[in-house]
Design a protein around this motif. Structure first.
Motif, PDB file in Angstrom:
ATOM      1  N   LEU A  79      40.733  43.109  38.342  1.00  0.00           N
ATOM      2  CA  LEU A  79      41.253  42.585  37.069  1.00  0.00           C
ATOM      3  C   LEU A  79      42.621  41.984  37.364  1.00  0.00           C
ATOM      4  O   LEU A  79      43.490  42.674  37.914  1.00  0.00           O
ATOM      5  N   THR A  80      42.817  40.730  36.992  1.00  0.00           N
ATOM      6  CA  THR A  80      43.971  39.979  37.503  1.00  0.00           C
ATOM      7  C   THR A  80      45.197  39.972  36.582  1.00  0.00           C
ATOM      8  O   THR A  80      46.155  39.251  36.842  1.00  0.00           O
ATOM      9  N   GLY A  81      45.173  40.791  35.516  1.00  0.00           N
ATOM     10  CA  GLY A  81      46.336  40.889  34.636  1.00  0.00           C
ATOM     11  C   GLY A  81      46.134  40.096  33.354  1.00  0.00           C
ATOM     12  O   GLY A  81      45.262  39.227  33.264  1.00  0.00           O
ATOM     13  N   THR A  82      46.973  40.414  32.389  1.00  0.00           N
ATOM     14  CA  THR A  82      46.799  39.825  31.055  1.00  0.00           C
ATOM     15  C   THR A  82      47.982  38.956  30.654  1.00  0.00           C
ATOM     16  O   THR A  82      49.126  39.272  30.988  1.00  0.00           O
ATOM     17  N   PRO A  83      47.711  37.867  29.906  1.00  0.00           N
ATOM     18  CA  PRO A  83      48.822  37.098  29.325  1.00  0.00           C
ATOM     19  C   PRO A  83      49.356  37.799  28.073  1.00  0.00           C
ATOM     20  O   PRO A  83      48.820  38.814  27.647  1.00  0.00           O
ATOM     21  N   LYS A  84      50.386  37.229  27.465  1.00  0.00           N
ATOM     22  CA  LYS A  84      51.024  37.872  26.307  1.00  0.00           C
ATOM     23  C   LYS A  84      50.067  37.948  25.096  1.00  0.00           C
ATOM     24  O   LYS A  84      49.043  37.262  25.078  1.00  0.00           O
ATOM     25  N   GLY A  85      50.483  38.750  24.132  1.00  0.00           N
ATOM     26  CA  GLY A  85      49.725  38.834  22.877  1.00  0.00           C
ATOM     27  C   GLY A  85      48.974  40.134  22.713  1.00  0.00           C
ATOM     28  O   GLY A  85      48.212  40.280  21.759  1.00  0.00           O
TER      29      GLY A  85
ATOM     30  N   VAL B 281      43.107  40.877  27.547  1.00  0.00           N
ATOM     31  CA  VAL B 281      42.043  40.025  28.086  1.00  0.00           C
ATOM     32  C   VAL B 281      42.440  39.565  29.495  1.00  0.00           C
ATOM     33  O   VAL B 281      43.600  39.214  29.739  1.00  0.00           O
ATOM     34  N   GLU B 282      41.474  39.594  30.414  1.00  0.00           N
ATOM     35  CA  GLU B 282      41.801  39.303  31.817  1.00  0.00           C
ATOM     36  C   GLU B 282      40.618  38.611  32.516  1.00  0.00           C
ATOM     37  O   GLU B 282      39.458  38.850  32.174  1.00  0.00           O
ATOM     38  N   LEU B 283      40.944  37.802  33.516  1.00  0.00           N
ATOM     39  CA  LEU B 283      39.897  37.270  34.390  1.00  0.00           C
ATOM     40  C   LEU B 283      39.590  38.320  35.463  1.00  0.00           C
ATOM     41  O   LEU B 283      40.501  38.810  36.134  1.00  0.00           O
ATOM     42  N   GLY B 284      38.306  38.650  35.608  1.00  0.00           N
ATOM     43  CA  GLY B 284      37.874  39.580  36.657  1.00  0.00           C
ATOM     44  C   GLY B 284      37.273  38.807  37.818  1.00  0.00           C
ATOM     45  O   GLY B 284      36.567  37.817  37.618  1.00  0.00           O
ATOM     46  N   VAL B 285      37.574  39.270  39.031  1.00  0.00           N
ATOM     47  CA  VAL B 285      37.046  38.652  40.256  1.00  0.00           C
ATOM     48  C   VAL B 285      36.069  39.639  40.892  1.00  0.00           C
ATOM     49  O   VAL B 285      36.452  40.778  41.187  1.00  0.00           O
ATOM     50  N   VAL B 286      34.822  39.216  41.071  1.00  0.00           N
ATOM     51  CA  VAL B 286      33.796  40.092  41.648  1.00  0.00           C
ATOM     52  C   VAL B 286      33.716  39.820  43.151  1.00  0.00           C
ATOM     53  O   VAL B 286      33.488  38.679  43.576  1.00  0.00           O
ATOM     54  N   ILE B 287      33.905  40.862  43.925  1.00  0.00           N
ATOM     55  CA  ILE B 287      33.904  40.723  45.398  1.00  0.00           C
ATOM     56  C   ILE B 287      32.457  40.673  45.911  1.00  0.00           C
ATOM     57  O   ILE B 287      31.633  41.532  45.579  1.00  0.00           O
ATOM     58  N   GLY B 288      32.188  39.659  46.729  1.00  0.00           N
ATOM     59  CA  GLY B 288      30.834  39.487  47.279  1.00  0.00           C
ATOM     60  C   GLY B 288      30.731  39.881  48.735  1.00  0.00           C
ATOM     61  O   GLY B 288      29.651  40.174  49.244  1.00  0.00           O
ATOM     62  N   LYS B 289      31.881  39.884  49.420  1.00  0.00           N
ATOM     63  CA  LYS B 289      31.898  40.266  50.851  1.00  0.00           C
ATOM     64  C   LYS B 289      33.134  41.130  51.054  1.00  0.00           C
ATOM     65  O   LYS B 289      34.253  40.695  50.739  1.00  0.00           O
ATOM     66  N   GLY B 290      32.932  42.341  51.560  1.00  0.00           N
ATOM     67  CA  GLY B 290      34.039  43.278  51.721  1.00  0.00           C
ATOM     68  C   GLY B 290      34.952  42.886  52.871  1.00  0.00           C
ATOM     69  O   GLY B 290      34.677  41.944  53.620  1.00  0.00           O
TER      70      GLY B 290
ATOM     71  N   ILE C 241      39.836  47.478  40.562  1.00  0.00           N
ATOM     72  CA  ILE C 241      41.251  47.461  40.953  1.00  0.00           C
ATOM     73  C   ILE C 241      41.971  46.534  39.973  1.00  0.00           C
ATOM     74  O   ILE C 241      41.576  45.370  39.816  1.00  0.00           O
ATOM     75  N   CYS C 242      42.991  47.059  39.329  1.00  0.00           N
ATOM     76  CA  CYS C 242      43.666  46.290  38.273  1.00  0.00           C
ATOM     77  C   CYS C 242      45.064  45.896  38.723  1.00  0.00           C
ATOM     78  O   CYS C 242      45.771  46.690  39.351  1.00  0.00           O
ATOM     79  N   VAL C 243      45.434  44.678  38.340  1.00  0.00           N
ATOM     80  CA  VAL C 243      46.772  44.165  38.629  1.00  0.00           C
ATOM     81  C   VAL C 243      47.530  44.146  37.311  1.00  0.00           C
ATOM     82  O   VAL C 243      47.021  43.641  36.306  1.00  0.00           O
ATOM     83  N   GLY C 244      48.727  44.691  37.314  1.00  0.00           N
ATOM     84  CA  GLY C 244      49.539  44.721  36.089  1.00  0.00           C
ATOM     85  C   GLY C 244      50.736  43.798  36.210  1.00  0.00           C
ATOM     86  O   GLY C 244      51.175  43.466  37.320  1.00  0.00           O
ATOM     87  N   ARG C 245      51.239  43.373  35.059  1.00  0.00           N
ATOM     88  CA  ARG C 245      52.474  42.570  34.977  1.00  0.00           C
ATOM     89  C   ARG C 245      52.370  41.289  35.785  1.00  0.00           C
ATOM     90  O   ARG C 245      53.339  40.866  36.435  1.00  0.00           O
TER      91      ARG C 245
END
Ligand SMILES: O=C(O)/C=C/C(=O)CC(=O)C(=O)O
Ligand SMILES: [Mg+2]
Length: 219
Positions: free
Chosen positions: A185-191, A68-77, A17-21
């Motif tokens: 995926l928590t979104g990307t900074p500029k560049g 480039v983005e920080l990804g968060v892995v879910i361990g408990k639904g 699941i990706c987060v944009g902007r």
């Protein structure tokens, strides 16, 4: 049957699941308004690629961008997870790239169509090794960077995110049930910028992990 191990979450076949902007500086560089709620889209598990295999440029794009983005892995639904408990659902993290066919995304945006071919193609989600949550005690304050052929293109900090990780977990789980092994995926900074066949991408989370990928043309 052997037990599944969360440290190989990319083999589980779960949602991305990706987060944009989610960074104002990136929203501005693409001339988008600053969002008042998270912008969400999905990638399939077939988007994963691991170090040692190349990122493939789809034949239909001439403007493939790195994000480039920080990804968060879910361990408990969970469904409708309160923000106050959200971090209990995190198993760990991964450094991720949200590879984007920007020309196709622009075309889809102009026609009011979904971004699927711009975002969800094979190898559109390069990921690092799994990072256990203990190794990132404050995921709201980690530095991300990305270099192309040794030139720095992206450098940002998760403290710049508009929506925090607990907020995102809670928000997403109101609409889409989160399952063990999902990746956010928590979104990307500029560049963000274009990559070409034969480019070498290096990315990192400062003091935690680095990864490298080569870019190849699809046969
Ligand atoms: O709306 C656009 O022009 C582009 C949006 C994105 O590609 C969003 C992201 O994936 C991001 O901000 O990380
Ligand atoms: Mg992105």
């Amino acid at each position: 049957m052997t037990a599944r191990n969360i440290s190989r979450f990319w083999e589980w076949g779960r949602k991305i699941i990706c987060v944009g902007r989610n960074y104002a500086d990136h929203a501005k560089e693409l001339k988008n308004a600053i969002p008042t709620e998270p912008v969400l889209f999905l990638k399939p598990p077939s988007a994963y690629v691991r170090e040692g295999s190349p990122i493939l440029v789809p034949l239909y794009t001439s403007n493939l961008h790195h994000e480039v983005e920080l990804g968060v892995v879910i361990g408990k639904g969970g469904t409708a997870i309160p923000q106050s408990n959200a971090m209990e659902h995190v198993a760990g993290y991964a450094l991720c790239l949200d590879m984007t066919a920007r020309d196709i995304q622009d075309e889809c945006k102009s026609k009011g169509l979904p971004w699927t071919l711009a975002k969800a193609f094979n190898t559109s989600c390069p990921v690092s090794e799994f990072i256990p949550r203990e190794r990132i005690p404050d995921p709201g304050n980690v530095k991300l960077w990305l270099r192309v052929n040794d030139q720095l293109r992206q450098s940002g900090c998760t403290s710049q995110m508009i929506f925090s990780i607990p907020y995102l977990i809670s928000y997403i789980s109101d609409f889409i049930t989160l399952e063990e092994g999902d990746l956010i995926l928590t979104g990307t900074p500029k560049g963000v910028s274009a990559v070409q066949e034969h480019d070498e991408l290096q990315a990192g989370i400062e003091d935690v992990v680095t990864m490298s990928f080569r870019v190849d043309r699809q046969d």
